[in-house]
Design a protein around this motif. Sequence first.
Motif, mmCIF file in Angstrom:
data_model
loop_
_atom_site.group_PDB
_atom_site.id
_atom_site.type_symbol
_atom_site.label_atom_id
_atom_site.label_comp_id
_atom_site.label_asym_id
_atom_site.label_seq_id
_atom_site.Cartn_x
_atom_site.Cartn_y
_atom_site.Cartn_z
ATOM 1 N N GLY A 67 0.807 -1.214 0.000
ATOM 2 C CA GLY A 67 0.000 0.000 0.000
ATOM 3 C C GLY A 67 0.834 1.256 0.000
ATOM 4 O O GLY A 67 1.927 1.299 -0.596
ATOM 5 N N THR A 68 0.330 2.308 0.651
ATOM 6 C CA THR A 68 1.148 3.506 0.814
ATOM 7 C C THR A 68 1.750 3.530 2.223
ATOM 8 O O THR A 68 2.924 3.802 2.393
ATOM 9 N N MET A 69 0.906 3.223 3.230
ATOM 10 C CA MET A 69 1.419 3.137 4.601
ATOM 11 C C MET A 69 0.718 2.011 5.331
ATOM 12 O O MET A 69 -0.437 1.718 5.058
ATOM 13 N N ILE A 122 6.352 2.653 5.875
ATOM 14 C CA ILE A 122 6.073 3.105 4.524
ATOM 15 C C ILE A 122 6.008 1.871 3.642
ATOM 16 O O ILE A 122 6.772 0.933 3.825
ATOM 17 N N ALA A 123 5.063 1.883 2.704
ATOM 18 C CA ALA A 123 4.916 0.733 1.818
ATOM 19 C C ALA A 123 5.274 1.135 0.382
ATOM 20 O O ALA A 123 5.500 2.308 0.092
ATOM 21 N N ASP A 124 5.307 0.141 -0.494
ATOM 22 C CA ASP A 124 5.855 0.354 -1.846
ATOM 23 C C ASP A 124 5.184 1.487 -2.623
ATOM 24 O O ASP A 124 5.842 2.245 -3.327
ATOM 25 N N ARG A 125 3.845 1.581 -2.533
ATOM 26 C CA ARG A 125 3.182 2.598 -3.354
ATOM 27 C C ARG A 125 3.629 4.026 -3.003
ATOM 28 O O ARG A 125 3.644 4.894 -3.866
ATOM 29 N N LEU A 126 3.996 4.241 -1.746
ATOM 30 C CA LEU A 126 4.445 5.590 -1.388
ATOM 31 C C LEU A 126 5.885 5.825 -1.850
ATOM 32 O O LEU A 126 6.243 6.938 -2.229
#
Length: 350
Positions: free
Chosen positions: A235-237, A270-274
């Motif tokens: 996700g983003t976070m 923090i996840a990959d999309r962010l």
Amino acid sequence: MEANSVQEIAKICNNKETLEKFMYKNGYPESKTECVPLMENVIIDLSLLSSSSSSLQVDQEFSKLRSALTQWGCFQVINHGMTNEFLDKVREVTKQFFALPLEEKQNYSREMKQKDEKAINDWDGYGNDPVVYQHQTLDWMDRLLLTVNPEHQRKLQFWPRNPLPFREIIDEYALKVRTIFEFLLKATARSLNLEENCFLKEHGDLVTIFARFNYYPPCPIPENVLGQKPHSDTGTMTLLLQDEVEGLQVLKDNQWFRVPVVPQAIFVNIADRLEIMSNGMVKSAVHRVVTNSERERITVVMFCSPDYEREIGPIITDDKPPMYKKVVHYENLFFENYQFGKRALDTIRF
Ligand code: OGA
Ligand code: NI
């Protein structure tokens, strides 16, 4: 194909054969917990970030956030607006759910639904590590997955009715998580000197929040078995609530670090999309979960993301060329790579 409940396996396992499918034969990297240093305790005080006035203290908190985002890709937040009592309730209903007899938990099982509805790309429900290839090393955990936001996408047939307050408490928790998440997205942009809404606006009207309730039973050979293999989130976070048992580790500069237990804090990674949206300015943290032979461990994880249908890509804010290609349904790319120990991010890098 689905393996049995790890919780049940943990109760009876007295031989190495049962554990075979979970074992890293030569241990996993730095398997001795005592060799893994504790992460520097990066604690961000949200009450300071929400202050409208500028002061040295506020500025320092933003620069602390910036260095956590760029160096670690994770941090813990306090003063997030939830009391300890409330967080304990979230932990308690989760613990009570996993303590139910297997048959009762299986009323919510993902497998049942797949039989009924032939839904494959649908993750909601109770289950464990899905087996996608024959020699996969399994994670030592069970989980319950629930879509919590947008509300109209909830599949209530998978929301436990027992313990009774489960639905109400998780509903309230999800609402709080959404508020904190949106706040953190803005704070992230501010800390990077970007327009405050630049990340939030990429989420459109439908912030997707997917909850994962993780149960890690005690494991007789923790030096050979992981609770979760190394991964970053899609996700983003991600906002994670831990209990008092340590187990999560993050990777920084090729070195693993133990995440400290801070009872009143929410751990954020923090996840990959962010990382993609920020064009690599913030770092998506690679993390793993180790097991222990003494105590069960329970976590409540909320993955926040834009609507999966939305195309995402770097938001270019200066003259650096984009580092990543644009993608839709990044989570599919993620799962194609995950079980093989590969990072989806690497497949979309220019
Ligand atoms: C996850 C995860 C960590 C934990 O569910 O993606 O990384 O400590 N969980 O449960
Ligand atoms: Ni994770």
